[in-house]
Design a protein around this motif. Structure first.
Motif, PDB file in Angstrom:
ATOM      1  N   ASN A 360       0.838  -1.200   0.000  1.00  0.00           N
ATOM      2  CA  ASN A 360       0.000   0.000   0.000  1.00  0.00           C
ATOM      3  C   ASN A 360       0.877   1.255   0.000  1.00  0.00           C
ATOM      4  OD1 ASN A 360      -1.806   2.111   0.589  1.00  0.00           O
ATOM      5  ND2 ASN A 360      -3.107   0.765   1.810  1.00  0.00           N
ATOM      6  N   VAL A 361       0.728   2.082  -1.037  1.00  0.00           N
ATOM      7  CA  VAL A 361       1.614   3.252  -1.170  1.00  0.00           C
ATOM      8  C   VAL A 361       1.360   4.320  -0.102  1.00  0.00           C
ATOM      9  CG1 VAL A 361       2.042   2.894  -3.633  1.00  0.00           C
ATOM     10  CG2 VAL A 361       0.117   4.337  -2.924  1.00  0.00           C
ATOM     11  N   LYS A 362       0.213   4.249   0.581  1.00  0.00           N
ATOM     12  CA  LYS A 362      -0.045   5.198   1.666  1.00  0.00           C
ATOM     13  C   LYS A 362       0.913   4.966   2.836  1.00  0.00           C
ATOM     14  CE  LYS A 362      -4.945   5.804   0.584  1.00  0.00           C
ATOM     15  NZ  LYS A 362      -6.310   5.340   0.891  1.00  0.00           N
ATOM     16  N   GLU A 363       1.531   3.796   2.866  1.00  0.00           N
ATOM     17  CA  GLU A 363       2.449   3.439   3.950  1.00  0.00           C
ATOM     18  C   GLU A 363       3.918   3.621   3.558  1.00  0.00           C
ATOM     19  OE1 GLU A 363      -0.749   0.017   5.402  1.00  0.00           O
ATOM     20  OE2 GLU A 363       1.233  -0.590   4.676  1.00  0.00           O
ATOM     21  N   VAL A 364       4.120   4.278   2.402  1.00  0.00           N
ATOM     22  CA  VAL A 364       5.477   4.498   1.882  1.00  0.00           C
ATOM     23  C   VAL A 364       5.632   5.986   1.576  1.00  0.00           C
ATOM     24  CG1 VAL A 364       7.090   3.922   0.019  1.00  0.00           C
ATOM     25  CG2 VAL A 364       5.535   2.161   0.904  1.00  0.00           C
ATOM     26  N   ASN A 365       6.772   6.556   1.924  1.00  0.00           N
ATOM     27  CA  ASN A 365       7.025   7.974   1.671  1.00  0.00           C
ATOM     28  C   ASN A 365       7.323   8.188   0.184  1.00  0.00           C
ATOM     29  OD1 ASN A 365       8.097  10.566   1.411  1.00  0.00           O
ATOM     30  ND2 ASN A 365       9.132  10.493   3.392  1.00  0.00           N
ATOM     31  N   PRO A 366       6.471   8.924  -0.551  1.00  0.00           N
ATOM     32  CA  PRO A 366       6.672   9.078  -1.995  1.00  0.00           C
ATOM     33  C   PRO A 366       7.919   9.885  -2.358  1.00  0.00           C
ATOM     34  CG  PRO A 366       4.882  10.501  -1.250  1.00  0.00           C
ATOM     35  CD  PRO A 366       5.271   9.660  -0.081  1.00  0.00           C
ATOM     36  N   SER A 367       8.461  10.638  -1.389  1.00  0.00           N
ATOM     37  CA  SER A 367       9.653  11.456  -1.647  1.00  0.00           C
ATOM     38  C   SER A 367      10.951  10.677  -1.490  1.00  0.00           C
ATOM     39  CB  SER A 367       9.698  12.651  -0.698  1.00  0.00           C
ATOM     40  OG  SER A 367       8.517  13.413  -0.841  1.00  0.00           O
ATOM     41  N   THR A 368      10.849   9.488  -0.842  1.00  0.00           N
ATOM     42  CA  THR A 368      12.071   8.709  -0.573  1.00  0.00           C
ATOM     43  C   THR A 368      11.935   7.213  -0.872  1.00  0.00           C
ATOM     44  OG1 THR A 368      11.395   8.296   1.717  1.00  0.00           O
ATOM     45  CG2 THR A 368      12.749  10.267   1.302  1.00  0.00           C
ATOM     46  N   MET A 369      10.726   6.698  -0.930  1.00  0.00           N
ATOM     47  CA  MET A 369      10.422   5.260  -1.041  1.00  0.00           C
ATOM     48  C   MET A 369      10.708   4.507   0.260  1.00  0.00           C
ATOM     49  SD  MET A 369       9.093   4.723  -3.995  1.00  0.00           S
ATOM     50  CE  MET A 369       8.571   6.310  -4.633  1.00  0.00           C
ATOM     51  N   GLU A 370      10.907   5.253   1.372  1.00  0.00           N
ATOM     52  CA  GLU A 370      11.126   4.582   2.654  1.00  0.00           C
ATOM     53  C   GLU A 370       9.794   4.245   3.303  1.00  0.00           C
ATOM     54  OE1 GLU A 370      13.845   4.916   6.724  1.00  0.00           O
ATOM     55  OE2 GLU A 370      13.386   6.752   5.620  1.00  0.00           O
ATOM     56  N   GLN A 375      11.814   2.077   9.991  1.00  0.00           N
ATOM     57  CA  GLN A 375      12.972   2.867   9.567  1.00  0.00           C
ATOM     58  C   GLN A 375      13.997   1.975   8.861  1.00  0.00           C
ATOM     59  OE1 GLN A 375      14.631   5.185  12.783  1.00  0.00           O
ATOM     60  NE2 GLN A 375      16.445   5.716  11.600  1.00  0.00           N
ATOM     61  N   GLY A 376      14.604   2.497   7.804  1.00  0.00           N
ATOM     62  CA  GLY A 376      15.661   1.764   7.103  1.00  0.00           C
ATOM     63  C   GLY A 376      15.155   0.752   6.089  1.00  0.00           C
ATOM     64  N   LEU A 377      13.834   0.658   5.918  1.00  0.00           N
ATOM     65  CA  LEU A 377      13.259  -0.256   4.929  1.00  0.00           C
ATOM     66  C   LEU A 377      12.707   0.560   3.761  1.00  0.00           C
ATOM     67  CD1 LEU A 377      12.462  -3.211   4.232  1.00  0.00           C
ATOM     68  CD2 LEU A 377      10.248  -2.735   5.299  1.00  0.00           C
ATOM     69  N   TYR A 378      13.118   0.200   2.550  1.00  0.00           N
ATOM     70  CA  TYR A 378      12.681   0.904   1.343  1.00  0.00           C
ATOM     71  C   TYR A 378      12.054  -0.098   0.371  1.00  0.00           C
ATOM     72  CZ  TYR A 378      15.561   4.919   2.797  1.00  0.00           C
ATOM     73  OH  TYR A 378      16.102   5.981   3.472  1.00  0.00           O
ATOM     74  N   PHE A 379      11.190   0.423  -0.504  1.00  0.00           N
ATOM     75  CA  PHE A 379      10.549  -0.411  -1.525  1.00  0.00           C
ATOM     76  C   PHE A 379      10.797   0.196  -2.906  1.00  0.00           C
ATOM     77  CE2 PHE A 379       8.021  -1.047   2.322  1.00  0.00           C
ATOM     78  CZ  PHE A 379       7.931  -2.435   2.371  1.00  0.00           C
ATOM     79  N   ALA A 380      10.841  -0.674  -3.925  1.00  0.00           N
ATOM     80  CA  ALA A 380      11.004  -0.176  -5.298  1.00  0.00           C
ATOM     81  C   ALA A 380      10.400  -1.169  -6.284  1.00  0.00           C
ATOM     82  CB  ALA A 380      12.483   0.026  -5.616  1.00  0.00           C
ATOM     83  N   GLY A 381       9.747  -0.628  -7.310  1.00  0.00           N
ATOM     84  CA  GLY A 381       9.271  -1.454  -8.421  1.00  0.00           C
ATOM     85  C   GLY A 381       7.923  -2.106  -8.207  1.00  0.00           C
ATOM     86  N   GLU A 382       7.767  -3.275  -8.805  1.00  0.00           N
ATOM     87  CA  GLU A 382       6.460  -3.931  -8.918  1.00  0.00           C
ATOM     88  C   GLU A 382       5.893  -4.417  -7.588  1.00  0.00           C
ATOM     89  OE1 GLU A 382       4.470  -7.568 -11.553  1.00  0.00           O
ATOM     90  OE2 GLU A 382       6.557  -7.040 -11.878  1.00  0.00           O
ATOM     91  N   VAL A 383       6.721  -4.541  -6.581  1.00  0.00           N
ATOM     92  CA  VAL A 383       6.230  -4.964  -5.262  1.00  0.00           C
ATOM     93  C   VAL A 383       5.252  -3.927  -4.694  1.00  0.00           C
ATOM     94  CG1 VAL A 383       8.085  -3.916  -3.872  1.00  0.00           C
ATOM     95  CG2 VAL A 383       6.975  -6.024  -3.072  1.00  0.00           C
ATOM     96  N   LEU A 384       5.364  -2.676  -5.146  1.00  0.00           N
ATOM     97  CA  LEU A 384       4.449  -1.610  -4.727  1.00  0.00           C
ATOM     98  C   LEU A 384       3.151  -1.665  -5.533  1.00  0.00           C
ATOM     99  CD1 LEU A 384       7.153   1.178  -4.618  1.00  0.00           C
ATOM    100  CD2 LEU A 384       5.734   0.555  -2.642  1.00  0.00           C
ATOM    101  N   ASP A 385       2.104  -1.078  -5.007  1.00  0.00           N
ATOM    102  CA  ASP A 385       0.803  -1.034  -5.689  1.00  0.00           C
ATOM    103  C   ASP A 385       0.842   0.063  -6.764  1.00  0.00           C
ATOM    104  OD1 ASP A 385      -1.806  -1.143  -6.507  1.00  0.00           O
ATOM    105  OD2 ASP A 385      -2.681  -0.436  -4.622  1.00  0.00           O
ATOM    106  N   LEU A 386       1.603  -0.221  -7.823  1.00  0.00           N
ATOM    107  CA  LEU A 386       1.789   0.708  -8.939  1.00  0.00           C
ATOM    108  C   LEU A 386       1.797  -0.104 -10.232  1.00  0.00           C
ATOM    109  CD1 LEU A 386       4.885   2.610  -7.475  1.00  0.00           C
ATOM    110  CD2 LEU A 386       2.572   3.557  -7.613  1.00  0.00           C
TER     111      LEU A 386
END
Length: 409
Positions: A360-370, A375-386
């Motif tokens: 859920n992208v509401k739980e991820v900072n759109p300015s950093t992907m963190e 803390q210290g966990l980031y997401f990128a790519g298809e694993v996100l709801d995009l």
């Protein structure tokens, strides 16, 4: 300098590795397959449609889910930036119809090769055949990973999840990232195959198997509401319909078709109005005035389509064309402008280009992907709801979110 561990060496993982390494971090990529970018090798039929050459602002119009979330990511690393990156590392790029961008060589491996060269030049450590079992969480921070085979723990200051979705599971996309996200307290939205062929109800569609149509327009209806309308190419299969315009439609239909069948109208002659088409048919009939109806349609339709059109029109195939009535001709015109099929479902993840749904992208900072949860966990790519339509947009999501995650460490 932070120690950065990236889970997944696909498009998003490689972009994240480059972004973090360029900022001077100690970066390691753990990839479960025997090579990096395994899914890239099968994109664009093995040619890799790496992005789209449209104006950067137009990228957002081609996103299906949560396009606004991508503003920082895309403006931070645009479609032109990924072209510059691969070209600077030995992979020239060309533009094709629909502004689709491909390597000049037509080999997807050249895109992966360019990114791998860049990673190695920056000192990124790459571990192949190394699936990750778990994320280590310590003091409410991501603190490393545990490897599947050895059970060994790898400490890190930052963990980037770039594991892909569920589409094409043979490439290693088996949903590990969703499990990691849930264990870190994240919500995963409902998952569905997307950019995937449709299953159709009509038996006569099977007779058209293998028929490819160009310059047609499809409209997908949910009752009286238009879900998707697009001009381009499509393909009939043994189970239903596929091809570029159909795949894009599936992303808009994925949630709805689980509840109700949909209708797809195919305009076989979108360049002609009904009046122009009727005049065209009259001309064809005039040239074939001594022929039977079944032998008069060769200039109008592909040979494989003619028997189905005759059957659906209800016009006697043996009838002389000069005996075809205006009412029958109108039926033929209407059928040509709206050849209808009933869409009853989607094919599975084995045939899906992307997964719809995800972290859920509401739980991820759109300015950093963190992560906003850990803390210290980031997401990128298809694993996100995009997700986006076909044409290089989904790979652009991977490049942009990956690069932002890496640079934000």
């Amino acid at each position: 300098m932070s120690k950065v561990v990236i889970i997944g060496g696909g498009a998003a993982g490689m972009a994240a590795a480059i972004g973090a390494a360029e900022c001077g971090h100690d970066v390691s990529v753990y990839e479960k397959n025997e090579k990096l970018g395994k899914k890239i090798y099968i994109t664009g039929k093995g040619r890799c449609n790496l992005t789209n050459g449209c104006d950067t602002e137009d990228l957002f119009r081609n996103m299906v889910s949560n396009g606004k979330f991508l503003y920082s990511a895309i403006y931070g690393f645009t479609n032109f930036d990924i072209v510059d990156l691969v070209e600077a590392n030995g992979c020239p790029v060309k533009e094709e119809r629909g502004a689709r961008m491909f390597p000049v060589s037509d080999h997807a491996s050249d895109v992966t090769g360019a990114l791998e060269r860049k990673m190695k030049s920056l000192g990124v450590k790459i571990f192949l055949n190394e699936p990750v079992r778990d994320i280590v969480i310590r003091d409410e921070k991501a603190a490393g990973i545990i490897l599947e085979k050895s059970g060994k723990s790898v400490d890190a200051d930052v963990v980037v999840i770039a594991t892909g979705g569920l589409s094409y599971p043979s490439t290693g996309s088996t949903g590990d990232g969703y499990r990691f996200a849930k264990e870190a307290g994240h919500t995963v939205t409902p998952l569905s195959p997307a950019l995937v062929p449709f299953v159709c109800a009509e038996d006569d569609v099977k007779e058209l198997q293998g028929l490819s149509l160009r310059n047609i327009e499809v409209t997908v209806w949910n009752g009286k509401k238009v879900l998707w309308k697009e001009f381009g190419e499509m393909l009939f299969t043994h189970f239903g319909v596929s091809g570029p315009v159909v795949l894009s439609a599936s992303s808009y239909a994925a949630k709805i078709i689980k509840k109700t069948p949909l209708r797809m109208d195919i305009d076989l002659k979108p360049a002609l109005s009904k009046e122009q088409l009727d005049a065209r048919i009259l001309r064809d009939f005039d040239e074939a005035k001594n022929k039977q109806f079944k032998n008069s349609l060769n200039h109008l339709f592909p040979a494989k389509l003619i028997p189905v059109m005759i059957k659906r029109s209800g016009i006697d195939p043996e009838k002389q064309v000069n005996e075809v009535t205006a009412e029958e001709r109108k039926r033929l015109v209407d059928l040509t402008k709206a050849f209808s099929v009933t869409l009853t479902g989607l094919r599975g993840y084995n045939e899906a280009i992307v997964t719809q749904g995800g972290v859920n992208v509401k739980e991820v900072n759109p300015s950093t992907m963190e992560s906003k949860k850990l803390q210290g966990l980031y997401f990128a790519g298809e694993v996100l709801d995009l997700d986006g339509v076909t044409g290089g947009f989904n790979l652009q999501i991977a490049w942009s979110t990956g690069m932002l995650a890496g640079r934000s460490v």
